[in-house]
Motif scaffolding. Structure first.
Motif, PDB file in Angstrom:
ATOM      1  N   ALA A 149      33.471  79.194 -63.151  1.00 57.28           N
ATOM      2  CA  ALA A 149      32.789  80.029 -63.959  1.00 57.28           C
ATOM      3  C   ALA A 149      32.219  81.103 -63.301  1.00 57.28           C
ATOM      4  O   ALA A 149      32.012  82.198 -63.665  1.00 57.28           O
ATOM      5  N   LEU A 150      31.760  80.950 -61.991  1.00 56.96           N
ATOM      6  CA  LEU A 150      31.089  82.082 -61.351  1.00 56.96           C
ATOM      7  C   LEU A 150      32.302  82.664 -60.611  1.00 56.96           C
ATOM      8  O   LEU A 150      32.104  84.110 -60.445  1.00 56.96           O
ATOM      9  N   GLU A 302      24.195  72.687 -64.094  1.00 60.35           N
ATOM     10  CA  GLU A 302      24.497  71.321 -64.876  1.00 60.35           C
ATOM     11  C   GLU A 302      25.470  71.522 -65.843  1.00 60.35           C
ATOM     12  O   GLU A 302      25.677  70.424 -66.607  1.00 60.35           O
ATOM     13  N   ARG A 303      25.799  72.643 -66.308  1.00 59.11           N
ATOM     14  CA  ARG A 303      26.978  72.926 -67.415  1.00 59.11           C
ATOM     15  C   ARG A 303      27.984  73.950 -66.779  1.00 59.11           C
ATOM     16  O   ARG A 303      28.249  74.762 -67.271  1.00 59.11           O
ATOM     17  N   LEU A 304      28.432  73.387 -65.549  1.00 65.02           N
ATOM     18  CA  LEU A 304      29.399  74.203 -64.780  1.00 65.02           C
ATOM     19  C   LEU A 304      30.582  74.660 -65.138  1.00 65.02           C
ATOM     20  O   LEU A 304      31.474  75.610 -64.479  1.00 65.02           O
ATOM     21  N   ASN A 305      31.093  74.077 -66.304  1.00 65.97           N
ATOM     22  CA  ASN A 305      32.458  74.637 -66.937  1.00 65.97           C
ATOM     23  C   ASN A 305      32.243  75.890 -67.893  1.00 65.97           C
ATOM     24  O   ASN A 305      33.151  76.458 -68.569  1.00 65.97           O
ATOM     25  N   GLU A 306      30.944  76.083 -68.044  1.00 64.08           N
ATOM     26  CA  GLU A 306      30.537  77.253 -68.852  1.00 64.08           C
ATOM     27  C   GLU A 306      29.853  78.307 -68.351  1.00 64.08           C
ATOM     28  O   GLU A 306      29.073  78.518 -67.298  1.00 64.08           O
ATOM     29  N   LEU A 307      30.222  79.589 -69.256  1.00 65.81           N
ATOM     30  CA  LEU A 307      29.356  81.013 -68.767  1.00 65.81           C
ATOM     31  C   LEU A 307      29.127  81.591 -69.877  1.00 65.81           C
ATOM     32  O   LEU A 307      29.964  81.596 -70.908  1.00 65.81           O
ATOM     33  N   ALA A 343      37.143  69.253 -68.357  1.00 61.84           N
ATOM     34  CA  ALA A 343      36.331  69.850 -67.367  1.00 61.84           C
ATOM     35  C   ALA A 343      36.520  69.257 -66.104  1.00 61.84           C
ATOM     36  O   ALA A 343      36.875  68.165 -65.653  1.00 61.84           O
ATOM     37  N   LEU A 344      36.134  70.122 -65.124  1.00 55.66           N
ATOM     38  CA  LEU A 344      35.919  70.076 -63.588  1.00 55.66           C
ATOM     39  C   LEU A 344      34.625  69.696 -63.224  1.00 55.66           C
ATOM     40  O   LEU A 344      33.639  69.742 -64.076  1.00 55.66           O
ATOM     41  N   GLY A 345      34.368  69.200 -62.128  1.00 59.71           N
ATOM     42  CA  GLY A 345      33.086  68.944 -61.317  1.00 59.71           C
ATOM     43  C   GLY A 345      32.675  69.571 -60.371  1.00 59.71           C
ATOM     44  O   GLY A 345      33.429  70.394 -59.586  1.00 59.71           O
ATOM     45  N   TYR A 346      31.379  69.231 -59.542  1.00 55.37           N
ATOM     46  CA  TYR A 346      31.038  69.627 -58.207  1.00 55.37           C
ATOM     47  C   TYR A 346      31.992  69.543 -57.005  1.00 55.37           C
ATOM     48  O   TYR A 346      32.297  70.373 -56.276  1.00 55.37           O
ATOM     49  N   GLU A 347      32.832  68.284 -56.982  1.00 47.93           N
ATOM     50  CA  GLU A 347      33.762  68.005 -55.830  1.00 47.93           C
ATOM     51  C   GLU A 347      35.030  69.122 -56.058  1.00 47.93           C
ATOM     52  O   GLU A 347      35.537  69.334 -54.751  1.00 47.93           O
TER      53      GLU A 347
END
Length: 399
Positions: A149-150, A302-307, A343-347
């Motif tokens: 997303a970033l 904390e909602r890292l798959n969203e922009l 969804a993906l995650g931190y890792e």
């Protein structure tokens, strides 16, 4: 069956990692996985990991898939099966290990912040520039750049979807130091960590602001505070985020608990930052918003798959923030993962980091973020500390 040339396995890239705690585990995940998810021109091989405690480093090697364990980082750097050295130690050893590895002809990945001081970071950049002339790559590990997303937000800004930027706001809030009985780990000692929430969390915030905006901070006005000035001494060894306290003995906390600062970007856009490890109830709350003349972007880790994206050029009666689920195959890094909506995650940011570094090594191109990028962040952190010492006097960032 005999393999054809086109079906041959790619050459290997032997990775040696120094440090094996929290960041070591995350980096191990990245190196283990990158070549299995993405088609890479080099295949990362986990050759060796180094740490001072023989039993602990051997256990970490077995747990995370490293072929060998060393108790001296110099021995790891000297290994013939190691072509890249990954530095995951506390900041006070970053410069020594990274410079030695570069001088030994190795590629280097170094965790953030790049160093504990501008002087150390400058020496690392000089070593990286000399190594680049020999074909070596040196990259600093700001993993949040690799959140899809970033990365997509950066693409939208670079494409002009926000127009000229006006405001950048970044907050990074955690709460693991709220309890005054939490012990005095290395992250609370300036000689090891360099700074507190400022270098630990604020470095991420500064790098993201500069990366997304595509321009540097040129000055800051800052306040810092240490709310708990003495803590119980540590009983035994700690990874920095946890540990057991000893009975009765206390030591001085020599870093900040929180940093609050404003800044100006080169274009004149205004920025604000907050980094704290004393925000009760906030575990890993990294949030940002960028406002431009033509629109805005917002993100929450904390909602890292969203922009969230607002196009201010649309008619007012239909305009507003819309949620973009950044899981489509055309979004950054998603070509290697799951169907849309999964969804993906931190890792995964560490897998993407490993991917990007391998591609830079294979192509001989400059990595991002480079050691020079890490030095720029270090100069901002130094300006923040200088401003805070002078009670928030506006302080220019060293060029």
């Amino acid at each position: 069956m005999e393999q054809t040339e086109s079906g041959a396995a790619p050459p290997t890239l032997g990775v040696g990692m120094v440090g094996y705690a929290f960041m070591g585990a995350a980096h191990s995940q990245g190196w283990r996985t990158a070549g299995r998810v993405f088609d890479l021109p080099l295949r990362p091989v986990l050759a060796a990991v180094a740490g001072r405690d023989a039993g602990a480093v051997r256990a970490a090697a077995d747990r995370h898939g490293w072929a060998a364990a060393e108790t001296d980082w110099r021995a790891l750097v000297a290994r013939d099966d190691v072509q890249l050295v990954d530095v995951c130690t506390p900041g006070d050893s970053h410069a020594e290990i990274a410079v030695a590895a570069l001088e030994a002809g190795k590629h280097v990945l170094c965790e953030k912040p790049l160093a504990n001081s501008v002087t150390e970071a400058e020496a690392m950049v000089a070593a990286a520039e000399a190594a680049a002339a020999r074909g070596q790559i040196a990259m600093v590990g700001f993993n949040y750049r690799r959140v899809p997303a970033l990365s997509y937000a950066r693409r939208l800004i670079a494409d002009g979807r926000l127009g000229g930027l006006r405001h950048v706001r970044v907050t990074y809030l955690q709460d693991w130091l709220v309890d005054p009985a939490f012990p005095l780990t290395w992250r609370l000692e300036r000689e090891h960590a360099g700074s507190g929430a400022l270098g630990d969390l604020g470095a991420h915030a500064v790098d993201l602001a500069q990366y997304l905006a595509g321009e540097p901070l040129v000055g800051v006005s800052a306040l810092t505070e240490t709310f708990v000035r003495e803590r119980p001494l540590l009983a035994g060894v700690s990874a920095g985020l946890s540990g057991a306290a000893s009975d009765g003995a206390y030591g001085e906390v020599t870093v900040d608990d929180a940093a609050l600062f404003t800044g100006r970007l080169a274009s004149g856009a205004l920025a604000s930052f907050e980094a704290t490890r004393m925000a009760a109830g906030r575990k890993n709350a990294l949030r940002l918003e960028i406002n431009g003349e033509k629109g805005s972007l917002a993100f929450d880790l904390e909602r890292l798959n969203e922009l969230s994206f607002h196009d201010h050029t649309e008619p007012a009666d239909t305009a507003g923030f819309r949620r973009i689920l950044v899981t489509e195959p055309g979004h950054p890094y998603l070509e290697g993962w799951w169907p849309p909506g999964h969804a993906l995650g931190y890792e995964h940011t560490f897998v993407h980091q490993a991917r990007d570094l391998v591609l830079a090594i294979a192509s001989g191109t400059a990595p991002a973020p480079s050691f020079a990028d890490g030095l720029q962040v270090q100069r901002v952190l130094a300006a923040v500390e200088e401003s805070a010492r002078e009670n928030a006097v506006y302080t220019s960032v060293q060029e």
